[in-house]
Motif scaffolding. Structure first.
Motif, mmCIF file in Angstrom:
data_model
loop_
_atom_site.group_PDB
_atom_site.id
_atom_site.type_symbol
_atom_site.label_atom_id
_atom_site.label_comp_id
_atom_site.label_asym_id
_atom_site.label_seq_id
_atom_site.Cartn_x
_atom_site.Cartn_y
_atom_site.Cartn_z
ATOM 1 N N ALA A 446 -57.192 23.692 1.522
ATOM 2 C CA ALA A 446 -55.889 23.861 0.876
ATOM 3 C C ALA A 446 -56.030 24.388 -0.547
ATOM 4 C CB ALA A 446 -55.134 22.532 0.876
ATOM 5 N N ARG A 447 -56.988 23.869 -1.309
ATOM 6 C CA ARG A 447 -57.156 24.354 -2.676
ATOM 7 C C ARG A 447 -57.663 25.797 -2.684
ATOM 8 N NH1 ARG A 447 -59.857 19.268 -6.052
ATOM 9 N NH2 ARG A 447 -58.095 17.807 -5.745
ATOM 10 N N ALA A 448 -58.597 26.098 -1.796
ATOM 11 C CA ALA A 448 -59.100 27.472 -1.712
ATOM 12 C C ALA A 448 -58.002 28.432 -1.275
ATOM 13 C CB ALA A 448 -60.283 27.542 -0.742
ATOM 14 N N ALA A 449 -57.131 27.982 -0.380
ATOM 15 C CA ALA A 449 -56.015 28.823 0.061
ATOM 16 C C ALA A 449 -55.051 29.099 -1.080
ATOM 17 C CB ALA A 449 -55.286 28.151 1.223
ATOM 18 N N GLY A 450 -54.755 28.094 -1.877
ATOM 19 C CA GLY A 450 -53.887 28.304 -3.030
ATOM 20 C C GLY A 450 -54.481 29.269 -4.034
ATOM 21 N N ALA A 451 -55.788 29.130 -4.283
ATOM 22 C CA ALA A 451 -56.449 30.052 -5.210
ATOM 23 C C ALA A 451 -56.443 31.476 -4.664
ATOM 24 C CB ALA A 451 -57.878 29.579 -5.468
#
Length: 478
Positions: A446-451
């Motif tokens: 999820a964090r990588a997707a947001g970035a």
């Protein structure tokens, strides 16, 4: 600056308006045959379930009234087509193509040349026999965004195509130094042999599903001893056969050429199609490899082009390469995106096409916990961003690689279902124009997707700011 495709078809309009032309006078006869085909289809549909009623009708009134009514219907259809031809006009100036149509309801369409996405010359079999062609002018827009001029003489259609491409590119002509639109040279790069096309269809998923279905039906017939079960195969056989025939006829004699006015594609058995896609009009590219193609290392290349997404022949129009070896597929990709923006593009593409996992540090892959949502393909899922494009790898049994130039990113989105939220995953969606390619990266952290979402938005913004002009051969003002 405009041409007169057919002698005596031009009509001068008010000052400031383009010169109006008619399509070829044989057009009503070519289009009128569609009416007869529709009528015959209706008759077959009606005669099938009520054959006895039709026999009683023939016996009661005789053949003469029936044939007379049929003849009147055909004459009315051809008459309407003739009136529609009289009411159809088209014109071209330096800024747009104009088309006036309609009998009961008049329609005036305008297609701006700086929004041209593709220009096709199409020849159905009857039009080809008569030396005619239809010119289709695709522009960026919603559904039914194309302008169709049917029919013109074949040489007139080719000449008008050259003029439209020259005007779209920003080339000036109609002067003493340049009286006519220049014909851009082309260099043929790829051809698809007929035997390769046939073998690729034999190795397709459709054949596998059809074979399994027929085998299952045969076993059921043997076990139950009910021959009537064989009729249940008819819809499946007809559907699969129609799909395979459409692929074969549409992609027959597939050729790819490069020209200053864009990518040129030619193909078709019964309906000949010559497509020209100007530079920078391809929104996304997808390379796919079916499981039975791996031994030959064959790939199919499809593209999104604005205007093609709503076409009735999208399955054929959106194909950049029907089937080819890996080098052929990469050559087709490089026609769209000559510079990938990395020092070793071939190594990155090879890893994206057939690799698994994160063996290349430039690839962002799905975490191990994604196996609960995608147990078969999670190791293949990966995304890589270069200076020029975003590459998305997916698929285990059918390998896929989607390439989206940064400047062609329409918009971005992030989705997260309830199970994804529980596992800390999310999917990044890249919105493109309608077509066969739907770019998205499933089940990333999820964090990588947001970035990735924010970084790609910034890359798209910077790429659009430095993109070339819509009229690609017009000098850019300093």
């Amino acid at each position: 600056m405009t041409s007169t495709p057919d002698a005596g078809s031009a009509a001068a309009g008010p000052p400031g308006e383009p010169v109006w032309h008619r399509v070829h006078p044989v057009t009503p006869a070519v289009k009128g045959w569609k009416i007869i085909a529709v009528l015959l289809a209706i008759l077959v549909q009606q005669v099938g379930p009520g054959l006895e009623n039709w026999a009683d009708l023939v016996e009661a009134v005789g053949w003469a009234p029936i044939l007379g009514g049929f003849g009147l219907f055909v004459l009315a259809g051809f008459g309407y087509a003739a009136i529609a031809w009289r009411m159809t006009r088209y014109g071209v100036d330096a800024e747009a193509v104009y088309l006036k149509t309609g009998v009961l309801f008049r329609q005036h369409r305008t297609a701006r040349l700086d929004r041209v996405q593709a220009i096709d010359v199409v020849q159905p079999i009857l039009a080809r026999l008569l030396g005619l062609a239809e010119l289709r002018f695709e522009v960026a827009g919603g559904s039914d965004s194309s302008v169709r001029l049917a029919f013109l003489k074949e040489e007139s259609a080719q000449r008008l195509r050259n003029e439209l491409l020259a005007l779209s590119a920003g080339i000036e002509f109609g002067t003493e130094d340049q009286p006519e639109a220049p014909v851009a040279p082309e260099r043929e790069l790829l051809t698809v042999p007929v035997d390769r096309l046939l073998l690729s269809l034999v190795r397709s998923v459709t054949i596998v599903v059809l074979t399994v279905g027929v085998a299952g039906a045969v076993v059921a017939i043997i076990v139950t001893r009910q021959i009537s079960l064989a009729f249940s195969l008819l819809p499946m056989v007809l559907g699969a056969g129609g799909y395979l025939w459409q692929r074969f006829a549409g992609e027959f004699n597939f050729r790819v050429a490069q020209s200053p006015d864009g990518i040129r594609l030619r193909h078709g058995l019964l309906e000949s199609r010559s497509q020209t896609v100007p530079p920078g009009r391809v929104q996304a590219v997808r390379l796919t490899q079916a499981w039975l193609w791996r031994r030959k290392d064959w790939w199919r290349v499809e593209m999104n082009v604005a205007g093609y997404g709503q076409a009735e022949n999208q399955q054929t129009e959106s194909v950049l390469l029907s089937v080819g070896e890996r080098d052929d597929a990469l050559l087709a990709l490089w026609l769209v995106l000559p510079d990938l923006g990395v020092a070793d593009p071939r190594a990155l593409l090879d890893e994206a096409l057939s690799g698994t996992g994160a063996t290349d540090p430039r690839l962002l892959t799905s975490p191990r916990r994604a196996r609960w949502l995608d147990p078969l393909s999670w190791r293949r899922t990966a995304v890589a961003a270069t200076d020029r494009a975003l590459l998305v790898r997916s698929g285990r049994f059918v390998r896929r690689l989607v390439v989206v130039p940064h400047e062609r990113t329409q918009s971005l989105g992030l989705t997260q279902g309830p199970l994804q939220r529980r596992l800390g995953l999310a999917t990044v969606v890249l919105h493109s124009t309608p077509g066969p390619v739907s770019p998205f990266v499933p089940h990333l952290d999820a964090r990588a997707a947001g970035a990735l979402l924010h970084e790609q938005a910034d890359r798209a913004r910077r790429a659009r700011a430095t993109a070339g002009p819509e009229r690609w051969m017009r000098p850019v003002a300093p």
